[in-house]
Design an enzyme around this catalytic site. Structure first.
Site, mmCIF file in Angstrom:
data_model
loop_
_atom_site.group_PDB
_atom_site.id
_atom_site.type_symbol
_atom_site.label_atom_id
_atom_site.label_comp_id
_atom_site.label_asym_id
_atom_site.label_seq_id
_atom_site.Cartn_x
_atom_site.Cartn_y
_atom_site.Cartn_z
ATOM 1 N N ASP A 415 70.026 62.966 50.631
ATOM 2 C CA ASP A 415 68.936 63.918 50.819
ATOM 3 C C ASP A 415 68.898 64.275 52.299
ATOM 4 O O ASP A 415 68.471 63.478 53.142
ATOM 5 C CB ASP A 415 67.615 63.271 50.373
ATOM 6 N N HIS A 416 69.347 65.496 52.612
ATOM 7 C CA HIS A 416 69.506 65.881 54.022
ATOM 8 C C HIS A 416 68.165 66.067 54.737
ATOM 9 O O HIS A 416 68.127 66.175 55.954
ATOM 10 C CB HIS A 416 70.326 67.173 54.113
ATOM 11 N N ARG A 417 67.068 66.101 53.998
ATOM 12 C CA ARG A 417 65.760 66.158 54.641
ATOM 13 C C ARG A 417 65.440 64.827 55.312
ATOM 14 O O ARG A 417 64.729 64.782 56.323
ATOM 15 C CB ARG A 417 64.671 66.478 53.614
#
Length: 443
Positions: A415-417
Site C-alpha cells: 500500500d503505497h499510501r
C-alpha cells in the site's frame, strides 16, 4: 409472551447472513446450550446455540433464507408454562427489520424514513423532521389527502401531485413506496428553489435486466462469501495504490533445512511444508523492517508490534485467510501444526471470526499450481501481501559461476499510501536473505 430468537451478529462486521439450516423443528424442547441452527456468514458457517429454555413455538425464518438482517426475529420460543400453540398464533415480527416501518406507517410519529434501508440525505432529513403543523393549509380537514410526512416531502421534491395517487398504506395512506413508483407531474406551487438546486429527480431506475446469453450455461446464485470477496477486492483495487516489487530467491538451502528438520520432527508427527517456513520468514522480515508492518487509516498510521500472518487458503466457494498470530515468536513446528489445524477447520467452515479477521500482513502461495509469478491484491486494512510462485530449476549465478539452482519468484504488493518503495524493497531484500540463509530465522 413468547421469547423472540433474533439473528445474532457472529462477527464484528456482520450485518446480515443466511439461515442455512434449522436443527430443530416446531414443537421441540430446547435448553441453554443446545445447537439450534447453522448460520452462514460471509466467511464461515457457524452454529447458533440456544440461551433460553422452552418449546419452539414458531419458526419465523425458514432455512435457506438469504439476507437475514442481524437482529431480525427468526423464531419464537414458548417459555415454561406457556401454551406453545398460543405463542405460535401470535403475530410474528417481520423477518427483515429493514422493512418493519412500512407496515407501521399509520402509527403516530412514525414515517418510513427511519426504517428504510440506506435513505438518501433528503429522505433522512424528511424522516427526522416533525410532521407539518396543523396550521398549514388543508391539514385537519376531513377531506385531506392521507400521506406520511416523508411521502409529502418526497412528492414536493419530485413535483408529484398527491391527489392523483392511490395509497398502498393502511387506510389508503400514501407512503414512500408510492412516491418512488410515481412519475413526476404537475407540482403544487411552492417557493422558488435556489439557483443551484438540481432539476426534479427522475423516476427510480428500473432493475438491471437479467443476464441473457444463447450459450448453454448454468446460473449459480452468489454465496455470501463470493459477494464479500467481490466487494473487498473491488474496494482494495479501487482505493489502494498498489506498488509491486519482485525478487528471485534461491531455495536450495531452505529445502535442505526442511528435510533435516522433518527428519528430526518425525517422532512428533510434524511435517513441515515450504509454506510453513515462508510464513516464518515473512514474519521475521516484518519485525526487521517494521515500516512494512503497518496499516493505513485516513488520519493515522497503525504500527504493529508483532507479526500476525494471514495465509490464503482455498476452500469450496472462495478464499479465506486464517491467521497465524505472533508468527515471528513461534517455532516452525508450532506454525506447521497451527496452520494444518486452521486450514482443516477453514475447509469445514468452522473457523471463528477472530481466526480469520485481522492480521498484519498476508501470504499467498500458488507455487503448488505451477504459477511462476503473480501479483496479489492487498487484504485491507493490511499494508502488504507476499505472493509466492513455484520453485523451479533455473540457470542461476552462484559464487560468480553459472549453475542450475531451485529458484522461486516472490512479489510483494504494498500500500503505497503507507509504505514507501524503498521500505518495501528493504523488506523484499530481508525476506530473500532469510530464505536463502534460513538458519537465521529458526535460530
Amino acid at each position: 409472551m413468547p421469547i423472540e430468537l433474533k439473528m445474532p451478529a457472529l462477527s464484528p462486521t456482520m450485518e446480515e447472513g443466511t439461515l442455512a439450516k434449522w436443527l430443530v423443528k416446531e414443537g421441540d424442547t430446547v435448553k441453554s446450550g443446545d445447537i439450534m441452527a447453522e448460520i452462514e456468514t460471509d466467511k464461515a458457517t457457524m452454529e447458533f446455540e440456544a440461551v433460553d429454555e422452552g418449546t419452539i413455538a414458531k419458526i419465523v425464518v425458514p432455512e435457506g433464507t438469504d439476507g437475514v438482517k442481524v437482529g431480525a426475529v427468526i423464531a419464537l420460543i414458548a417459555g415454561e408454562g406457556e401454551d406453545a400453540s398460543a405463542a405460535a398464533s401470535a403475530p410474528a415480527p417481520s423477518p427483515s427489520p429493514a422493512k418493519a416501518g412500512e407496515g407501521q406507517a399509520g402509527k403516530a410519529g412514525q414515517g418510513e424514513g427511519s426504517a428504510a434501508p440506506s435513505p438518501s440525505p433528503s429522505q433522512s432529513a424528511g424522516a427526522d423532521r416533525a410532521p407539518p403543523s396543523p396550521a398549514k393549509a388543508g391539514e385537519g380537514l376531513e377531506g385531506r389527502v392521507k400521506a406520511s410526512p416523508l411521502a409529502r416531502r418526497m412528492a414536493e421534491a419530485k413535483g408529484i401531485d398527491l391527489g392523483a395517487l392511490q395509497g398502498s398504506g393502511p387506510g389508503g395512506r400514501i407512503v414512500k413506496a408510492d412516491i418512488e413508483g410515481a412519475q413526476p407531474g404537475a407540482a403544487p406551487k411552492v417557493a422558488a428553489a435556489p439557483a443551484a438546486a438540481p432539476a426534479p429527480a427522475p423516476a427510480p431506475a428500473a432493475p438491471a435486466a437479467p443476464f441473457e446469453t444463447e450459450i448453454p450455461h448454468e446460473a449459480v446464485k452468489l454465496s455470501n462469501m463470493r459477494k464479500t470477496i467481490a466487494r473487498r477486492l473491488t474496494e482494495a483495487k479501487s482505493t489502494i495504490p498498489h506498488i509491486y516489487l519482485t525478487v528471485d530467491i534461491r531455495l536450495d538451502a531452505l529445502l535442505k533445512l526442511r528435510g533435516e528438520l522433518n527428519g528430526a520432527l518425525a517422532a512428533r508427527n510434524v511435517k513441515l511444508s515450504v509454506n510453513d517456513l515462508l510464513i516464518k520468514a515473512l514474519a521475521v522480515a516484518l519485525k526487521q523492517v517494521p515500516e512494512c508492518n503497518v496499516s493505513f487509516t485516513p488520519d493515522q498510521l497503525i504500527k504493529y508490534s508483532r507479526a500476525d500472518i494471514s495465509v490464503a487458503v482455498s476452500i469450496p466457494g472462495g478464499l479465506i485467510t486464517p491467521i497465524v498470530t505472533n508468527a515471528d515468536g513461534k517455532g516452525v513446528a508450532a506454525i506447521s501444526s497451527e496452520m494444518h489445524e486452521l486450514a482443516s477447520r477453514a475447509k469445514d467452515g468452522k473457523l471463528q471470526p477472530h481466526e480469520y479477521q485481522g492480521g498484519t500482513a498476508s501470504l499467498s502461495n500458488m507455487g503448488m499450481f505451477g504459477i511462476k509469478q503473480f501479483e496479489a491484491v492487498i487484504n485491507p486494512p493490511q499494508g502488504m501481501i507476499m505472493a509466492i510462485g513455484a520453485g523451479e530449476k533455473r540457470p542461476y549465478v552462484v559464487d560468480d559461476a553459472l549453475q542450475i539452482a531451485t529458484v522461486m519468484s516472490a512479489t510483494g504488493s504494498f500500500d503505497h499510501r503507507a509504505i514507501d518503495g524503498a521500505d518495501g524493497a528493504r523488506l523484499m531484500k530481508v525476506f530473500k536473505e532469510l530464505v536463502e540463509a534460513p538458519l537465521g530465522m529458526v535460530a
